[in-house]
Design an enzyme around this catalytic site. Structure first.
Site, short mmCIF file in Angstrom:
data_model
loop_
_atom_site.label_atom_id
_atom_site.label_comp_id
_atom_site.label_asym_id
_atom_site.label_seq_id
_atom_site.Cartn_x
_atom_site.Cartn_y
_atom_site.Cartn_z
N GLU A 125 0.35 -6.13 8.04
CA GLU A 125 -0.85 -5.30 8.03
C GLU A 125 -1.59 -5.41 9.37
O GLU A 125 -2.74 -5.84 9.45
CB GLU A 125 -1.73 -5.68 6.82
CG GLU A 125 -3.06 -4.97 6.70
CD GLU A 125 -3.05 -3.44 6.77
OE1 GLU A 125 -1.98 -2.84 6.57
OE2 GLU A 125 -4.11 -2.87 7.05
N TRP A 126 -0.90 -5.05 10.44
CA TRP A 126 -1.49 -4.95 11.78
C TRP A 126 -2.31 -6.20 12.14
O TRP A 126 -1.79 -7.31 11.97
CB TRP A 126 -2.29 -3.64 11.90
CG TRP A 126 -1.45 -2.44 11.51
CD1 TRP A 126 -1.60 -1.64 10.40
CD2 TRP A 126 -0.30 -1.91 12.20
NE1 TRP A 126 -0.63 -0.66 10.38
CE2 TRP A 126 0.18 -0.79 11.46
CE3 TRP A 126 0.39 -2.25 13.37
CZ2 TRP A 126 1.29 -0.03 11.85
CZ3 TRP A 126 1.50 -1.50 13.76
CH2 TRP A 126 1.92 -0.41 13.01
N TRP A 158 0.65 3.73 -0.64
CA TRP A 158 0.76 2.74 0.45
C TRP A 158 0.53 1.38 -0.18
O TRP A 158 -0.57 1.12 -0.61
CB TRP A 158 -0.26 2.97 1.57
CG TRP A 158 0.01 1.98 2.67
CD1 TRP A 158 -0.51 0.72 2.78
CD2 TRP A 158 0.91 2.14 3.78
NE1 TRP A 158 0.02 0.09 3.88
CE2 TRP A 158 0.89 0.93 4.50
CE3 TRP A 158 1.74 3.18 4.20
CZ2 TRP A 158 1.67 0.73 5.66
CZ3 TRP A 158 2.51 2.98 5.34
CH2 TRP A 158 2.46 1.77 6.05
N HIS A 204 4.34 6.14 14.36
CA HIS A 204 3.35 5.37 13.60
C HIS A 204 3.01 4.12 14.41
O HIS A 204 3.31 2.99 14.00
CB HIS A 204 3.91 5.04 12.22
CG HIS A 204 2.90 4.60 11.20
ND1 HIS A 204 2.80 5.15 9.94
CD2 HIS A 204 1.94 3.65 11.25
CE1 HIS A 204 1.83 4.54 9.26
NE2 HIS A 204 1.29 3.62 10.03
N TYR A 258 -8.49 6.13 2.05
CA TYR A 258 -8.81 4.74 1.73
C TYR A 258 -10.26 4.55 1.24
O TYR A 258 -10.50 3.98 0.20
CB TYR A 258 -8.51 3.82 2.92
CG TYR A 258 -7.03 3.66 3.15
CD1 TYR A 258 -6.29 2.77 2.38
CD2 TYR A 258 -6.36 4.43 4.10
CE1 TYR A 258 -4.91 2.64 2.56
CE2 TYR A 258 -4.99 4.31 4.28
CZ TYR A 258 -4.27 3.41 3.49
OH TYR A 258 -2.92 3.30 3.66
N GLN A 282 5.90 -2.20 10.49
CA GLN A 282 5.35 -3.00 9.40
C GLN A 282 6.40 -3.55 8.45
O GLN A 282 6.15 -4.55 7.80
CB GLN A 282 4.31 -2.17 8.64
CG GLN A 282 3.11 -1.81 9.52
CD GLN A 282 2.06 -1.02 8.76
OE1 GLN A 282 2.12 0.19 8.72
NE2 GLN A 282 1.11 -1.70 8.15
N ASN A 296 0.85 9.46 13.02
CA ASN A 296 0.05 8.89 11.95
C ASN A 296 -1.30 8.43 12.48
O ASN A 296 -1.35 7.58 13.38
CB ASN A 296 0.78 7.69 11.35
CG ASN A 296 -0.02 7.03 10.23
OD1 ASN A 296 -0.09 7.56 9.11
ND2 ASN A 296 -0.66 5.90 10.51
N GLU A 297 -2.38 8.98 11.97
CA GLU A 297 -3.75 8.48 12.21
C GLU A 297 -4.07 8.32 13.69
O GLU A 297 -4.11 7.19 14.22
CB GLU A 297 -3.96 7.15 11.48
CG GLU A 297 -3.81 7.25 9.99
CD GLU A 297 -4.24 5.97 9.27
OE1 GLU A 297 -4.51 4.95 9.93
OE2 GLU A 297 -4.35 6.01 8.03
N GLU A 317 -0.87 8.53 2.24
CA GLU A 317 -1.12 7.10 2.00
C GLU A 317 -2.33 6.97 1.10
O GLU A 317 -3.31 7.72 1.24
CB GLU A 317 -1.43 6.32 3.29
CG GLU A 317 -0.27 6.12 4.21
CD GLU A 317 -0.64 5.30 5.46
OE1 GLU A 317 -1.62 4.54 5.43
OE2 GLU A 317 0.08 5.46 6.45
C1 PNW Z 1 -3.50 2.86 7.70
N1 PNW Z 1 -9.68 1.14 8.86
O1 PNW Z 1 -4.27 2.24 8.67
C2 PNW Z 1 -2.12 2.88 8.32
O2 PNW Z 1 -1.55 4.15 8.40
C3 PNW Z 1 -1.18 1.89 7.75
O3 PNW Z 1 -0.20 1.59 8.70
C4 PNW Z 1 -1.95 0.68 7.26
O4 PNW Z 1 -1.14 -0.38 6.88
C5 PNW Z 1 -2.83 1.14 6.11
O5 PNW Z 1 -3.66 2.20 6.50
C6 PNW Z 1 -3.71 0.05 5.52
O6 PNW Z 1 -4.62 -0.42 6.47
C7 PNW Z 1 -5.62 1.99 8.62
O7 PNW Z 1 -10.03 0.05 9.37
C8 PNW Z 1 -6.06 0.82 9.19
O8 PNW Z 1 -10.53 1.94 8.41
C9 PNW Z 1 -7.40 0.55 9.27
C10 PNW Z 1 -8.32 1.45 8.77
C11 PNW Z 1 -7.88 2.63 8.19
C12 PNW Z 1 -6.53 2.89 8.12
#
Ligand code: PNW
EC number: 3.2.1.21
Length: 448
Positions: A408-409, A401, A120, A295, A19, A164-165, A354
């Protein structure tokens, strides 16, 4: 009310290699599943590809000074597997690891503690082509890579996170197809990818320990479903605790308890992944710490008529979101996830690894970015962290974060999560209002 934080609270910032680094093909780095995914037209917003991006690969010294100027005490970054092993396995590329040696040395020279995420999401393409997370070969390759990284860095890096996740590099890529590798597979295969991610974590944790001195600490970063009591009565709290354990059966509960919950087994029926008892033992290897990415909330209510005694309360159509559809506002989630982790599994070292949100950031003519919404989001979540600490829950640190706007993916560069604004043409960094809030909060050790 004074929102004072515990003494020695670790104030941090987080990023991830793919990223923020840019220069994805520099110095012998191999291709990754995410680079391949970005190159397929129509997968990422605007067909963005982070070949240059925020360019931390060349600007890391500037970014370390930026962190220092904000008073940030710890930097969580990830290592790009394709830089270190361009083919995923086999011969390492010394120039790839050199970058992380330089970054670690620069951080330490400036009094900032490195927290390394080993994986990650940027998987070497060679491994993706051999099945990616559908194959336990990938779990084993992760362990070899993690052990190698630990053997080279653990003289200076004392905190490692394995992955990560897990849900985002498995289900989001192999079920939803929204992330690399962009597939939509059947439930049994998807369950296998998630399980193989958990196995990779357990194997990597053991490999890191086997290649590090005794003072190194290793944990997982997970983004559990944040089950929040719809409001705080004993009944709804009990329902939310129960829901938190069951609804996180596939990853966090499996890793903490070493067995699938009865509810998961009943729900999956013939779609259970292939597993062995000895793998489950590896998966449940005790950790030194647990990192939580927070989040968005899931509201839970007690419901005696439901089979497990709880139900999910769907969000109203007008429930506010933070400039991206999936990120519904719910700052109470941070407190409840910390609390349930302590109550269910007696966690001793919890970190928020994060927490943050995107905003429609604009530079004013005066050169400021006035992100009042992000500031509100961070402040309300930090108050939840403070509440947890005041309750005696062992929350040791918080990583915002993100340090910088970054890739952002699937949303590409459209969504900006940084507390520091990045001009992607000039690469100029401008701290936003939220960065000033964070700097002053760190200096006061109290949420302002
Ligand atoms: C996390 N959702 O990802 C990642 O660890 C980060 O790399 C990313 O940039 C950040 O959160 C913000 O998105 C997520 O769709 C991506 O629920 C998507 C989701 C949750 C976390």
């Amino acid at each position: 009310m004074d929102y004072r934080m515990p003494e020695h609270f670790l104030w941090g910032a987080a990023t991830a290699s793919f990223q923020v680094e840019g220069h994805l093909e520099a110095d012998g780095a191999g291709p990754s599943n995410w680079l391949d995914f970005c190159r397929k037209p129509g997968t990422v917003a605007n067909d963005d590809i982070p070949l240059v991006g925020a360019s931390q690969y060349t600007l890391y010294k500037e970014d370390v000074q930026l962190m220092k100027s904000l008073g940030i005490k710890a930097y969580r970054f990830s290592i790009a597997w394709p830089r270190v092993f361009p083919e995923g396995t086999g011969a390492p590329n010394p120039k790839g690891l050199d970058y992380y040696n330089r970054l670690v040395d620069e951080l330490l020279a400036n009094g900032i503690t490195p927290y390394v995420t080993v994986f990650h999401w940027d998987l070497p393409s060679a491994l993706e082509q051999r099945g990616g997370w559908r194959s336990k070969e990938t779990s084993r390759a992760l362990a070899d890579y993690a052990g190698y990284v630990a053997s080279k860095l653990s003289d200076r890096v004392k905190n490692f996170f394995t992955v990560n996740e897990i849900i985002c590099f498995t289900a989001s890529g192999y079920e939803a197809g929204r992330f690399a590798p962009g597939l939509k597979l059947d439930p049994k295969t998807v369950n296998q990818t998630i399980y193989n991610g958990c196995l990779g974590h357990g194997l990597a944790l053991n490999a890191i320990r086997a290649n590090s001195p005794a003072d190194v600490r290793v944990g997982l970063v997970d983004n559990p479903l944040n089950c929040v009591p719809v409001y705080e009565t004993p009944e709804h709290i009990e329902a939310a605790r129960k829901a938190f354990r069951i609804r996180n059966s596939r990853i966090l509960t499996l890793i903490r308890e070493g067995r699938f919950t009865d509810e998961y087994i009943a729900e999956q029926g013939g779609n259970m992944p292939d597993f062995t008892d000895s793998e489950l033992k590896t998966i449940a290897t005790p950790m030194d710490c647990l990192g939580l990415n927070i989040y968005t909330p899931e509201h839970i209510a007690a419901d005696p008529a439901s089979p497990y005694g709880y139900r999910t309360v769907p969000k109203s159509d007008s429930h506010p979101a933070m400039n991206v559809e999936w990120l519904k506002l719910g700052p109470e989630s941070i407190y409840w996830t910390l609390r349930f982790c302590k109550e269910l599994w007696n966690e001793k070292n919890l970190y928020i690894t994060e927490n943050g949100c995107p905003a429609a950031d604009r530079l004013t003519p005066e050169g400021e970015v006035l992100d009042t919404d992000r500031l509100m989001y961070l402040r309300e979540h930090l108050r939840g962290v403070q509440r947890a600490a005041a309750d005696g829950i062992p929350v040791k640190g918080y990583f915002v974060w993100s340090l910088l706007d970054n890739f952002e993916w699937a949303d590409g560069f459209q969504k900006r999560f940084g507390i520091v604004y990045v001009n992607y043409s000039t690469l100029k960094r401008t701290p936003k209002l939220s960065a000033k809030f964070y700097r002053d909060t760190i200096a006061a050790n109290a949420v302002l």
